[in-house]
Design a protein around this motif. Structure first.
Motif, PDB file in Angstrom:
ATOM      1  N   TRP A 135       1.040  -1.364  -0.070  1.00  0.00           N
ATOM      2  CA  TRP A 135       0.044  -0.016  -0.167  1.00  0.00           C
ATOM      3  C   TRP A 135       0.935   1.366  -0.048  1.00  0.00           C
ATOM      4  N   THR A 139       2.489   1.418  -6.741  1.00  0.00           N
ATOM      5  CA  THR A 139       1.426   2.090  -7.434  1.00  0.00           C
ATOM      6  C   THR A 139       0.352   1.102  -7.636  1.00  0.00           C
ATOM      7  N   ALA A 140      -0.798   1.510  -7.902  1.00  0.00           N
ATOM      8  CA  ALA A 140      -2.089   0.559  -8.198  1.00  0.00           C
ATOM      9  C   ALA A 140      -1.725  -0.671  -9.223  1.00  0.00           C
ATOM     10  N   TYR A 144      -1.507  -4.668  -8.210  1.00  0.00           N
ATOM     11  CA  TYR A 144      -2.372  -5.580  -9.073  1.00  0.00           C
ATOM     12  C   TYR A 144      -1.289  -6.861  -9.612  1.00  0.00           C
ATOM     13  N   ALA A 164     -10.858  -4.476  -6.996  1.00  0.00           N
ATOM     14  CA  ALA A 164     -10.637  -2.944  -7.059  1.00  0.00           C
ATOM     15  C   ALA A 164     -10.372  -2.331  -5.755  1.00  0.00           C
ATOM     16  N   SER A 165     -11.307  -2.740  -4.733  1.00  0.00           N
ATOM     17  CA  SER A 165     -11.599  -2.221  -3.353  1.00  0.00           C
ATOM     18  C   SER A 165     -10.671  -2.475  -2.805  1.00  0.00           C
ATOM     19  N   ILE A 169      -8.609   0.931  -5.543  1.00  0.00           N
ATOM     20  CA  ILE A 169      -9.245   1.963  -6.591  1.00  0.00           C
ATOM     21  C   ILE A 169     -10.347   1.485  -7.267  1.00  0.00           C
ATOM     22  N   THR A 170     -10.908   2.373  -8.074  1.00  0.00           N
ATOM     23  CA  THR A 170     -12.294   1.918  -8.671  1.00  0.00           C
ATOM     24  C   THR A 170     -12.266   0.855  -9.713  1.00  0.00           C
ATOM     25  N   THR A 173     -11.277   2.154 -12.746  1.00  0.00           N
ATOM     26  CA  THR A 173      -9.718   2.214 -12.944  1.00  0.00           C
ATOM     27  C   THR A 173      -9.154   0.837 -13.393  1.00  0.00           C
ATOM     28  N   LEU A 174      -9.475  -0.049 -12.399  1.00  0.00           N
ATOM     29  CA  LEU A 174      -9.018  -1.495 -12.543  1.00  0.00           C
ATOM     30  C   LEU A 174      -8.715  -1.947 -13.977  1.00  0.00           C
ATOM     31  N   LEU A 177      -6.567  -0.016 -16.295  1.00  0.00           N
ATOM     32  CA  LEU A 177      -5.200  -0.584 -16.129  1.00  0.00           C
ATOM     33  C   LEU A 177      -4.864  -1.850 -16.523  1.00  0.00           C
TER      34      LEU A 177
END
Length: 185
Positions: A135, A139-140, A144, A164-165, A169-170, A173-174, A177
């Protein structure tokens, strides 16, 4: 059950005798945030999530459990106070459960319990420290990718909006990505 392999035969037998069947439907609440956590769960089939609700009622996934996972209230406060998060099934679930006090009483002696407890505390701490590091430092998209390496079965078994949660991220967004970085499975 491999989780009990290091235990004495006496303890394994007693645990199997005390086990109760777990048979839950999708979206069943195994535990609400307002209650203390008093059971030990082992899943043979299905997916379970732990999640928090924020002050706006938005869900934030904390952890997922899949077939073969054992999860239980490792601290005294989890067993005696409202836990603050909920535990819900994301699919039909089969397995076994024990009341915590009965589970603990099945152990041959205090020493065997302490060894078992230490192993699980170490696993929990390692998972929490790893998640915290991810975290704070990744980065997101890197989180992932790390999830793909560390827990690839989650990608197939957990709905994208819950992933995503979990990643912070939303769902939109997932999806972006995954498309941008060619990460669709």
């Amino acid at each position: 059950m491999t989780h009990f392999a290091q235990l004495s035969q006496r303890t394994q037998t007693k645990l199997m005798t005390l086990a109760r069947p777990l048979d839950a439907n999708k979206s069943d609440l195994l535990l609400s945030a307002e209650a203390p956590w008093t059971c030990v769960y082992w899943l043979s089939e299905g997916v379970v999530r732990m999640y928090y609700l924020d002050q706006d009622g938005q869900e934030h996934n904390k952890r997922f459990f899949l077939a073969g996972d054992l999860f239980w209230p490792v601290t005294h406060s989890l067993r005696t106070k409202a836990i603050g998060f909920s535990i819900e099934t994301l699919s039909p679930v089969l397995g076994q459960y024990w009341l915590f006090d009965e589970f603990k009483s099945a152990f041959k002696d205090n020493f065997e319990w302490l060894i078992f407890n230490q192993i699980w505390m170490e696993r929990l701490l390692e998972a929490k420290l790893s998640r915290e590091r991810d975290w704070l430092q990744l980065t997101a998209i890197a989180r992932y990718r790390q999830l793909l390496v560390d827990q690839p079965t989650l990608i197939d078994q957990v709905p994208a909006h819950h992933l995503a949660s979990y990643l912070g991220i939303t769902p939109v967004t997932l999806s972006r990505l995954k498309k941008t970085h060619n990460l669709n499975k």
